[in-house]
Design an enzyme around this catalytic site. Structure first.
Site, PDB file in Angstrom:
ATOM      1  N   ILE A   1      -2.002  -9.284  -4.972  1.00  0.00           N
ATOM      2  CA  ILE A   1      -3.109  -9.166  -5.927  1.00  0.00           C
ATOM      3  C   ILE A   1      -4.195  -8.540  -5.388  1.00  0.00           C
ATOM      4  O   ILE A   1      -4.523  -8.828  -4.255  1.00  0.00           O
ATOM      5  CB  ILE A   1      -3.397 -10.257  -6.851  1.00  0.00           C
ATOM      6  CG1 ILE A   1      -4.376 -10.141  -8.252  1.00  0.00           C
ATOM      7  CG2 ILE A   1      -3.922 -11.488  -6.141  1.00  0.00           C
ATOM      8  CD1 ILE A   1      -4.313 -11.193  -9.047  1.00  0.00           C
ATOM      9  N   CYS A   2      -5.018  -7.538  -6.088  1.00  0.00           N
ATOM     10  CA  CYS A   2      -6.275  -7.099  -5.562  1.00  0.00           C
ATOM     11  C   CYS A   2      -6.171  -6.283  -4.288  1.00  0.00           C
ATOM     12  O   CYS A   2      -5.531  -5.228  -4.460  1.00  0.00           O
ATOM     13  CB  CYS A   2      -7.294  -8.437  -5.410  1.00  0.00           C
ATOM     14  SG  CYS A   2      -8.774  -7.823  -5.092  1.00  0.00           S
ATOM     15  N   HIS A   3      -6.381  -7.093  -3.214  1.00  0.00           N
ATOM     16  CA  HIS A   3      -6.533  -6.301  -1.921  1.00  0.00           C
ATOM     17  C   HIS A   3      -5.017  -6.625  -1.218  1.00  0.00           C
ATOM     18  O   HIS A   3      -4.756  -6.221  -0.138  1.00  0.00           O
ATOM     19  CB  HIS A   3      -7.613  -6.604  -0.888  1.00  0.00           C
ATOM     20  CG  HIS A   3      -8.903  -5.888  -1.125  1.00  0.00           C
ATOM     21  ND1 HIS A   3      -9.535  -6.250  -2.257  1.00  0.00           N
ATOM     22  CD2 HIS A   3      -9.386  -4.951  -0.752  1.00  0.00           C
ATOM     23  CE1 HIS A   3     -10.739  -5.538  -2.125  1.00  0.00           C
ATOM     24  NE2 HIS A   3     -10.707  -4.651  -1.223  1.00  0.00           N
TER      25      HIS A   3
END
Length: 168
Positions: free
Chosen positions: A102-104
């Site tokens: 998730i995200c980075h």
């Protein structure tokens, strides 16, 4: 029930660790917090939660896990240069085990060259980097492509957790 590796380093996005970790454990899955150094305390970048690394990446085997989750924030950036982290994620993929990022988190997938031809999502500012790594980028709350489950930001955590639970 499944055994899940959470890859974590300092300055992770608080809820992107806490929400999936708590929800997967609540569903009966086993989870280990794995980082660079066993016993090290790592802090969320919002200062809301901190965790102690339970196992060093140098001491674990991918064959002991059914899935890996990579929370975002600055944590993936702090992990992606470690050869053991890269080897672990590569082996998880070779075994077609679930990889949630998730995200980075997808930065680690780019570092091990796993994005060629894969459809994923991530924190929107990473779009160009991930496309350059060979991915097809979709701006959706959760994207499932084979054994990959990716999400964008904390607001997408319910969809991320839903897809992880479905896969496990």
């Amino acid at each position: 029930m499944s055994k899940i590796a959470f890859l974590l380093a300092d300055q992770f996005e608080d809820s992107e660790m806490k929400v999936p970790y708590d929800e997967l454990k609540k569903a009966g899955h086993e989870a280990d917090i794995i980082g660079l150094k066993q016993g090290e305390k790592v802090n969320g970048k919002q200062g809301k939660v901190s965790y102690t690394i339970e196992k060093s990446i140098a001491d674990v085997k991918s064959s002991d896990y059914d899935a890996v989750v990579i929370p975002g924030g600055s944590s993936p950036e702090n992990l992606r240069l470690d050869a053991n982290i890269l080897k672990f994620v590569t082996e998880m993929n070779e075994s077609k085990k679930t990889i949630g990022a998730i995200c980075h988190g997808p930065q680690i997938l780019a570092s091990v060259d796993l994005l060629q031809g894969r459809t994923i999502t991530a924190y929107p500012p990473l779009k160009d980097d991930l496309i350059n790594a060979g991915a097809h980028f979709e701006d959706r709350e959760a994207v499932v492509d084979g054994n990959f489950i990716t999400s964008r930001t904390p607001k997408d955590e319910p969809a991320f957790v839903r897809e992880l639970l479905k896969a496990l």
